[in-house]
Design a protein around this motif. Structure first.
Motif, PDB file in Angstrom:
ATOM      1  N   ARG A 261      76.678   9.943 -24.200  1.00  9.49           N
ATOM      2  CA  ARG A 261      75.963   9.467 -25.379  1.00  9.49           C
ATOM      3  C   ARG A 261      76.112   7.959 -25.514  1.00  9.49           C
ATOM      4  NH1 ARG A 261      78.878  12.096 -29.972  1.00  9.49           N
ATOM      5  NH2 ARG A 261      77.348  10.988 -31.238  1.00  9.49           N
ATOM      6  N   PHE A 262      77.285   7.456 -25.145  1.00  6.44           N
ATOM      7  CA  PHE A 262      77.552   6.019 -25.215  1.00  6.44           C
ATOM      8  C   PHE A 262      78.782   5.730 -24.366  1.00  6.44           C
ATOM      9  CE2 PHE A 262      79.675   8.137 -28.746  1.00  6.44           C
ATOM     10  CZ  PHE A 262      80.986   7.691 -28.629  1.00  6.44           C
ATOM     11  N   ASN A 263      78.974   4.473 -24.016  1.00  7.43           N
ATOM     12  CA  ASN A 263      80.168   4.053 -23.282  1.00  7.43           C
ATOM     13  C   ASN A 263      81.237   3.634 -24.282  1.00  7.43           C
ATOM     14  OD1 ASN A 263      79.222   4.392 -20.592  1.00  7.43           O
ATOM     15  ND2 ASN A 263      77.981   2.539 -20.822  1.00  7.43           N
ATOM     16  N   TYR A 264      82.258   4.440 -24.398  1.00  7.33           N
ATOM     17  CA  TYR A 264      83.327   4.196 -25.371  1.00  7.33           C
ATOM     18  C   TYR A 264      84.248   3.093 -24.864  1.00  7.33           C
ATOM     19  CZ  TYR A 264      87.545   5.057 -28.120  1.00  7.33           C
ATOM     20  OH  TYR A 264      88.642   4.920 -28.922  1.00  7.33           O
TER      21      TYR A 264
ATOM     22  N   ALA B  11      90.964   9.374 -30.731  1.00  6.76           N
ATOM     23  CA  ALA B  11      90.301   8.174 -31.257  1.00  6.76           C
ATOM     24  C   ALA B  11      88.823   8.174 -30.891  1.00  6.76           C
ATOM     25  CB  ALA B  11      90.986   6.922 -30.702  1.00  6.76           C
ATOM     26  N   ALA B  12      88.509   8.599 -29.673  1.00  6.24           N
ATOM     27  CA  ALA B  12      87.113   8.647 -29.236  1.00  6.24           C
ATOM     28  C   ALA B  12      86.316   9.651 -30.056  1.00  6.24           C
ATOM     29  CB  ALA B  12      87.051   9.003 -27.754  1.00  6.24           C
ATOM     30  N   MET B  13      86.951  10.763 -30.400  1.00  7.04           N
ATOM     31  CA  MET B  13      86.277  11.767 -31.226  1.00  7.04           C
ATOM     32  C   MET B  13      86.016  11.239 -32.630  1.00  7.04           C
ATOM     33  SD  MET B  13      88.132  15.340 -30.124  1.00  7.04           S
ATOM     34  CE  MET B  13      87.246  16.274 -31.382  1.00  7.04           C
ATOM     35  N   LEU B  14      86.987  10.508 -33.169  1.00  9.35           N
ATOM     36  CA  LEU B  14      86.817   9.939 -34.508  1.00  9.35           C
ATOM     37  C   LEU B  14      85.717   8.883 -34.506  1.00  9.35           C
ATOM     38  CD1 LEU B  14      90.563   9.546 -35.576  1.00  9.35           C
ATOM     39  CD2 LEU B  14      88.914  11.200 -36.467  1.00  9.35           C
ATOM     40  N   PHE B  15      85.603   8.159 -33.396  1.00  6.29           N
ATOM     41  CA  PHE B  15      84.611   7.088 -33.298  1.00  6.29           C
ATOM     42  C   PHE B  15      83.200   7.649 -33.139  1.00  6.29           C
ATOM     43  CE2 PHE B  15      82.029   4.121 -30.828  1.00  6.29           C
ATOM     44  CZ  PHE B  15      82.178   2.959 -31.559  1.00  6.29           C
TER      45      PHE B  15
ATOM     46  N   VAL C 164      97.906  21.647 -23.391  1.00  4.47           N
ATOM     47  CA  VAL C 164      97.052  22.502 -24.222  1.00  4.47           C
ATOM     48  C   VAL C 164      97.089  22.029 -25.669  1.00  4.47           C
ATOM     49  CG1 VAL C 164      96.682  24.851 -25.084  1.00  4.47           C
ATOM     50  CG2 VAL C 164      97.379  24.495 -22.701  1.00  4.47           C
ATOM     51  N   ASN C 165      98.298  21.740 -26.139  1.00  2.53           N
ATOM     52  CA  ASN C 165      98.465  21.282 -27.526  1.00  2.53           C
ATOM     53  C   ASN C 165      97.941  19.868 -27.728  1.00  2.53           C
ATOM     54  OD1 ASN C 165      99.760  23.704 -28.233  1.00  2.53           O
ATOM     55  ND2 ASN C 165     101.747  22.925 -27.571  1.00  2.53           N
ATOM     56  N   ALA C 166      97.981  19.051 -26.668  1.00  2.00           N
ATOM     57  CA  ALA C 166      97.582  17.647 -26.806  1.00  2.00           C
ATOM     58  C   ALA C 166      96.071  17.458 -26.791  1.00  2.00           C
ATOM     59  CB  ALA C 166      98.206  16.814 -25.684  1.00  2.00           C
ATOM     60  N   CYS C 167      95.348  18.409 -26.232  1.00  2.00           N
ATOM     61  CA  CYS C 167      93.888  18.257 -26.104  1.00  2.00           C
ATOM     62  C   CYS C 167      93.196  18.463 -27.451  1.00  2.00           C
ATOM     63  CB  CYS C 167      93.347  19.273 -25.094  1.00  2.00           C
ATOM     64  SG  CYS C 167      91.542  19.247 -24.945  1.00  2.00           S
ATOM     65  N   PRO C 168      92.543  17.438 -27.988  1.00  4.46           N
ATOM     66  CA  PRO C 168      91.891  17.600 -29.300  1.00  4.46           C
ATOM     67  C   PRO C 168      90.652  18.496 -29.235  1.00  4.46           C
ATOM     68  CG  PRO C 168      91.379  15.450 -28.387  1.00  4.46           C
ATOM     69  CD  PRO C 168      92.408  16.061 -27.477  1.00  4.46           C
ATOM     70  N   LYS C 169      90.079  18.667 -28.047  1.00  2.40           N
ATOM     71  CA  LYS C 169      88.916  19.535 -27.885  1.00  2.40           C
ATOM     72  C   LYS C 169      89.318  20.993 -27.665  1.00  2.40           C
ATOM     73  CE  LYS C 169      85.120  18.107 -27.418  1.00  2.40           C
ATOM     74  NZ  LYS C 169      84.459  17.336 -26.354  1.00  2.40           N
ATOM     75  N   LYS C 170      90.612  21.201 -27.376  1.00  4.25           N
ATOM     76  CA  LYS C 170      91.164  22.549 -27.149  1.00  4.25           C
ATOM     77  C   LYS C 170      90.455  23.262 -25.994  1.00  4.25           C
ATOM     78  CE  LYS C 170      94.066  21.884 -30.400  1.00  4.25           C
ATOM     79  NZ  LYS C 170      95.438  21.475 -30.007  1.00  4.25           N
ATOM     80  N   ILE C 171      90.197  22.526 -24.929  1.00  3.82           N
ATOM     81  CA  ILE C 171      89.559  23.159 -23.775  1.00  3.82           C
ATOM     82  C   ILE C 171      90.543  23.431 -22.637  1.00  3.82           C
ATOM     83  CG2 ILE C 171      87.308  22.136 -24.296  1.00  3.82           C
ATOM     84  CD1 ILE C 171      87.796  20.229 -21.914  1.00  3.82           C
TER      85      ILE C 171
END
Length: 264
Positions: free
Chosen positions: A115-118, A126-130, A178-185
């Motif tokens: 979608r964009f270059n973060y 942080a990328a998810m919040l942005f 597993v716990n660190a992944c904010p996307k839970k994938i």
């Protein structure tokens, strides 16, 4: 000169008094440690990774010594440690299936649409919040900024072509990634399982095809042709029942999107 000597004497006396107070306090407040707890603690990996479900190795050792936790929960220390702990506790060593991390995403650089270059802090959260769910068109895609890598204490997680990848030989299955992944994938799968769909998208096929050249489109070909009836497509995504899978790799061969992988 006499004042220097006096100061030394005063400091020596004060040191003696404080030492006596500390010694007395240590006896008053001493908490006896169960010898079994200390012995169990010696068997553990010392990583304090939390994979056992406790805050750290000391907490797990205390729970085992009290009979409140099984002897085989320290995945970082492995099966041999579990056997030693079982001997200490005088119980049988229950065999545990070795689990390793797996990242079901094939959206590498040039394959998944961005979608964009973060350019912000190199942190997935942080990328998810942005940018909302992700900087990728696929809302289920690995962001690839390394939260899982930073959480792994065993050097098993790496970012390869923009997607997290686990080294099954280095992984101990602690679950920190597993716990660190904010996307839970990130998932834990049996070490012996070598056939897995490398996609997490539950979007419909038309949406997936616009977002990623390697996403599951839920065509059900794998489900129809699996000789062990081990694959089912749920919520537009192929899923493998590892208890049924015979790991023939036929699904990987026939998948039109090549997202079912035969792992090393």
């Amino acid at each position: 000169m006499k004042y220097v000597i006096l100061a030394i004497v005063v400091l020596g006396v004060m040191g003696g008094i404080f030492g006596a107070i500390l010694a007395f306090a240590s006896k008053i407040f001493y908490v006896e440690v169960d010898p079994k707890q200390a012995a169990v603690r010696e068997c553990l990996a010392g990583a304090n990774c939390g994979g056992c479900g406790f805050a750290g190795c000391d907490g797990y050792a205390a729970a085992v010594a009290k009979g409140e936790a099984p002897t085989n929960k320290c995945v970082a220390a492995g099966e041999e440690a579990a056997k030693k702990i079982a001997e200490i506790m005088g119980v049988s060593a229950d065999g545990a299936v070795k689990m390793v991390a797996f990242v079901p995403c094939s959206g590498t650089e040039g394959v998944a649409v961005k979608r964009f270059n973060y350019r912000g802090p190199q942190n997935c959260q942080a990328a998810m919040l942005f940018g909302g769910k992700s900087n990728m068109d696929c809302r289920f895609a690995c962001i690839g900024l390394g939260n899982c890598v930073n959480a792994c204490q065993f050097g098993a997680m790496h970012i390869v072509d923009g997607v997290a990848k686990a080294d099954s030989e280095q992984c101990v299955g602690c679950g920190a990634c597993v716990n660190a992944c904010p996307k839970k994938i990130v998932k834990l799968i049996p070490y012996a399982q070598h056939v897995m769909p490398a996609c997490s998208s539950c979007d419909k096929g038309a949406v997936v095809m616009k977002a990623c050249d390697a996403g599951c489109i839920g065509c059900m070909k794998c489900q129809k042709e699996c000789p062990a009836d081990a694959i089912v497509v749920e919520n537009n995504l192929a899923r493998i029942n590892v208890s049924k899978c015979v790991q023939c790799g036929h699904c990987a061969d026939i998948c039109p999107r090549k997202i079912i992988k035969v792992l090393n």
